[in-house]
Write an enzyme that holds these catalytic residues in place. Structure first.
Site, PDB file in Angstrom:
ATOM      1  N   ARG A   1     -10.315   7.235   1.599  1.00  0.00           N
ATOM      2  CA  ARG A   1      -9.904   7.460   2.987  1.00  0.00           C
ATOM      3  C   ARG A   1      -8.638   8.297   3.125  1.00  0.00           C
ATOM      4  O   ARG A   1      -8.235   8.607   4.246  1.00  0.00           O
ATOM      5  CB  ARG A   1      -9.697   6.116   3.691  1.00  0.00           C
ATOM      6  CG  ARG A   1     -10.978   5.358   3.916  1.00  0.00           C
ATOM      7  CD  ARG A   1     -10.726   3.927   4.378  1.00  0.00           C
ATOM      8  NE  ARG A   1     -10.114   3.828   5.688  1.00  0.00           N
ATOM      9  CZ  ARG A   1     -10.769   3.949   6.852  1.00  0.00           C
ATOM     10  NH1 ARG A   1     -12.069   4.199   6.844  1.00  0.00           N
ATOM     11  NH2 ARG A   1     -10.149   3.804   8.012  1.00  0.00           N
TER      12      ARG A   1
ATOM     13  N   THR B   1       0.841  -1.193   0.000  1.00  0.00           N
ATOM     14  CA  THR B   1       0.000   0.000   0.000  1.00  0.00           C
ATOM     15  C   THR B   1       0.877   1.245   0.000  1.00  0.00           C
ATOM     16  O   THR B   1       1.673   1.459   0.915  1.00  0.00           O
ATOM     17  CB  THR B   1      -0.940   0.003   1.214  1.00  0.00           C
ATOM     18  OG1 THR B   1      -1.825  -1.112   1.108  1.00  0.00           O
ATOM     19  CG2 THR B   1      -1.749   1.284   1.280  1.00  0.00           C
TER      20      THR B   1
ATOM     21  N   HIS C   1      -7.880   4.082  -1.808  1.00  0.00           N
ATOM     22  CA  HIS C   1      -8.102   3.658  -0.417  1.00  0.00           C
ATOM     23  C   HIS C   1      -9.550   3.887  -0.010  1.00  0.00           C
ATOM     24  O   HIS C   1      -9.851   4.226   1.139  1.00  0.00           O
ATOM     25  CB  HIS C   1      -7.159   4.407   0.532  1.00  0.00           C
ATOM     26  CG  HIS C   1      -6.656   3.573   1.672  1.00  0.00           C
ATOM     27  ND1 HIS C   1      -5.371   3.099   1.739  1.00  0.00           N
ATOM     28  CD2 HIS C   1      -7.265   3.117   2.792  1.00  0.00           C
ATOM     29  CE1 HIS C   1      -5.200   2.409   2.841  1.00  0.00           C
ATOM     30  NE2 HIS C   1      -6.345   2.400   3.514  1.00  0.00           N
TER      31      HIS C   1
ATOM     32  N   SER D   1     -12.147   0.362  -4.567  1.00  0.00           N
ATOM     33  CA  SER D   1     -12.654   1.680  -4.168  1.00  0.00           C
ATOM     34  C   SER D   1     -14.025   1.940  -4.773  1.00  0.00           C
ATOM     35  O   SER D   1     -14.155   2.314  -5.939  1.00  0.00           O
ATOM     36  CB  SER D   1     -11.692   2.819  -4.532  1.00  0.00           C
ATOM     37  OG  SER D   1     -10.464   2.671  -3.833  1.00  0.00           O
ATOM     38  N   GLY D   2     -15.030   1.708  -3.956  1.00  0.00           N
ATOM     39  CA  GLY D   2     -16.402   2.003  -4.334  1.00  0.00           C
ATOM     40  C   GLY D   2     -17.233   0.816  -4.772  1.00  0.00           C
ATOM     41  O   GLY D   2     -18.429   0.964  -5.027  1.00  0.00           O
TER      42      GLY D   2
ATOM     43  N   GLY E   1     -13.910  -4.341  -0.215  1.00  0.00           N
ATOM     44  CA  GLY E   1     -13.517  -3.935   1.126  1.00  0.00           C
ATOM     45  C   GLY E   1     -14.662  -3.775   2.100  1.00  0.00           C
ATOM     46  O   GLY E   1     -15.085  -4.712   2.756  1.00  0.00           O
ATOM     47  N   ARG E   2     -15.199  -2.560   2.221  1.00  0.00           N
ATOM     48  CA  ARG E   2     -16.163  -2.256   3.273  1.00  0.00           C
ATOM     49  C   ARG E   2     -17.349  -3.228   3.342  1.00  0.00           C
ATOM     50  O   ARG E   2     -17.755  -3.606   4.447  1.00  0.00           O
ATOM     51  CB  ARG E   2     -16.667  -0.827   3.110  1.00  0.00           C
ATOM     52  CG  ARG E   2     -15.665   0.260   3.542  1.00  0.00           C
ATOM     53  CD  ARG E   2     -16.336   1.621   3.437  1.00  0.00           C
ATOM     54  NE  ARG E   2     -15.493   2.724   3.839  1.00  0.00           N
ATOM     55  CZ  ARG E   2     -14.810   3.495   2.992  1.00  0.00           C
ATOM     56  NH1 ARG E   2     -14.837   3.233   1.687  1.00  0.00           N
ATOM     57  NH2 ARG E   2     -14.086   4.517   3.439  1.00  0.00           N
TER      58      ARG E   2
END
Length: 399
Positions: free
Chosen positions: A286, A177, A283, A315-316, A337-338
């Site tokens: 973020r 990263t 990210h 991302s998204g 991710g989320r």
């Protein structure tokens, strides 16, 4: 793996017995549910973005601008989602992105998410900043595909030690990263005055590392505050530059992927440095408020280096059609991710499996209903030409 679309029939058949999914099948609803059930500190840390959240919104806007153009009367039986990424064949063009400190959303933390990924045949990218040592995460996966994400510490001995441990634990690729040389201004965390690392959460890999512990005057167990301060002092390093990649190549024999690429020139420099892949990512919004949406950056990066290394995307991403769009814009695979972190917080391992199964079922259906059989069949012609132009340039096509 059976056809991913079978999950919908499993749900309908369970409904005949009076059983309904415990979590929404529309994954965009997970965030609202997580906000209700998780504490403000944990939810804010996962959901929060840099600044006012403009970049997180730009990620969604860029994906929403892309428009799929379905084709008819094409044989879409016998679909195959198998994809080759970084020299490995994986069952679908999806991996779980590195998300740190998962113990704040569920006590089973990273091992639960890793078990879910293994059960569904999806690679898991273990975070340096996990709540569980990398060896325990690997053990939870058996022989399943796993990759390791590195936050590149100032201390070279700690970095080298991490990489030795990751190799020994069976991680086959290294994701580095690059977009977090400093921690961004994140109002949700600041308003709660909450940073889990300062409580010794998300530091398991460091606190169990022999090179890290060698730098302490007392063992972690005897002086937690000193260990935390030692961690804080080495975690971020804004002094890194492109020539430093040579050190990582010396330490890691497998594929190296640079995560956080948003400019085609950076992608070219990654290829010139002998890297094996890049992740087009901001990210999840973020780090830099007001930055370009990740899907806006994707086409130019693919044009620049798509023939030289593997281009991945995050991302998204929230839905199966988002996966379709990212692949059509040139990504080889997508990191999620989320949504899986919300699934973990709401339902543990089964919650993560639900998220993976929903996403891939929706992707498989989108693929079929748009007239395609394989991820490799997707290209810009699967999307509206005008939409592709506005994804890459929100002001619209010129001339």
């Amino acid at each position: 793996m059976a056809d991913r679309v079978d999950y919908q029939y499993e749900i309908y058949l369970n409904g005949m017995a009076g059983l309904r999914p415990s979590l929404p099948t529309d994954l965009t609803r997970l965030e609202e549910l997580a906000a209700e059930r998780l504490g403000p500190e944990a939810f804010g840390y996962v959901a929060g973005s840099a600044g006012s959240g403009r970049t997180a919104r730009a990620n969604r806007e860029a994906l929403d601008r892309a428009r799929i153009v379905p084709r008819m009367l094409r044989d879409v039986t016998g679909r195959d989602l198998t994809t080759e990424v970084l020299g490995r064949r994986i069952p679908a063009p999806l991996a779980l992105a590195p998300v740190g400190v998962l113990s704040i959303v569920h006590p089973d933390a990273e091992p639960a998410a890793a078990r879910a990924a293994a059960a569904q045949g999806v690679p898991f990218v273990a975070s340096s900043a996990s709540s569980t040592p990398m060896e325990e995460v690997a053990a939870a996966m058996g022989d399943a595909e796993r990759w390791f994400q590195l936050y590149w510490a100032k201390d070279r001995e700690v970095t080298a030690s991490f990489l030795r441990r990751a190799r020994a634990a069976g991680y086959t690729a290294l994701f580095v990263t690059l977009d977090t040389p400093l921690l961004a201004w994140r109002p949700r965390d600041l308003d709660q005055a909450y940073l889990p690392f300062l409580q010794g959460i998300g530091t398991a890999n460091y606190f169990t590392d022999p090179a890290f512990r060698a730098g302490l005057a007392k063992p972690v167990e005897e002086d937690l505050n000193a260990a935390v301060l030692h961690f804080v002092g080495m975690f971020a390093d804004p002094g890194k530059s492109w020539p430093d990649l040579a050190f990582l190549r010396e330490q890691w024999a497998g594929p190296i992927v640079l995560k956080g690429i948003q400019h085609p020139d950076d992608a070219r420099m990654a290829a010139d440095a002998g890297m094996d892949g890049v992740v087009v990512s901001n990210h999840g919004g973020r780090q830099v408020n007001g930055a370009i949406g990740a899907a806006e950056a994707l086409p130019a990066v693919v044009r620049a280096v798509g023939d030289r290394l593997d281009v991945l995307f995050d991302s998204g991403v929230r839905t199966g059609d988002d996966v379709f769009k990212a692949l059509a814009l040139g990504a080889r695979a997508v990191l999620l991710g989320r949504p899986y972190a919300y699934g973990l917080g709401l339902g543990g391992q089964s919650g993560v499996e639900h998220v993976i199964r929903c996403l891939l079922a929706e992707f498989d259906l989108t693929l079929a209903l748009s007239g395609h059989r394989r991820p490799a069949d997707l290209g810009p012609d699967a999307l509206s030409a005008a939409a592709v132009a506005t994804v890459a340039d929100p002001a619209g096509p010129k001339g």
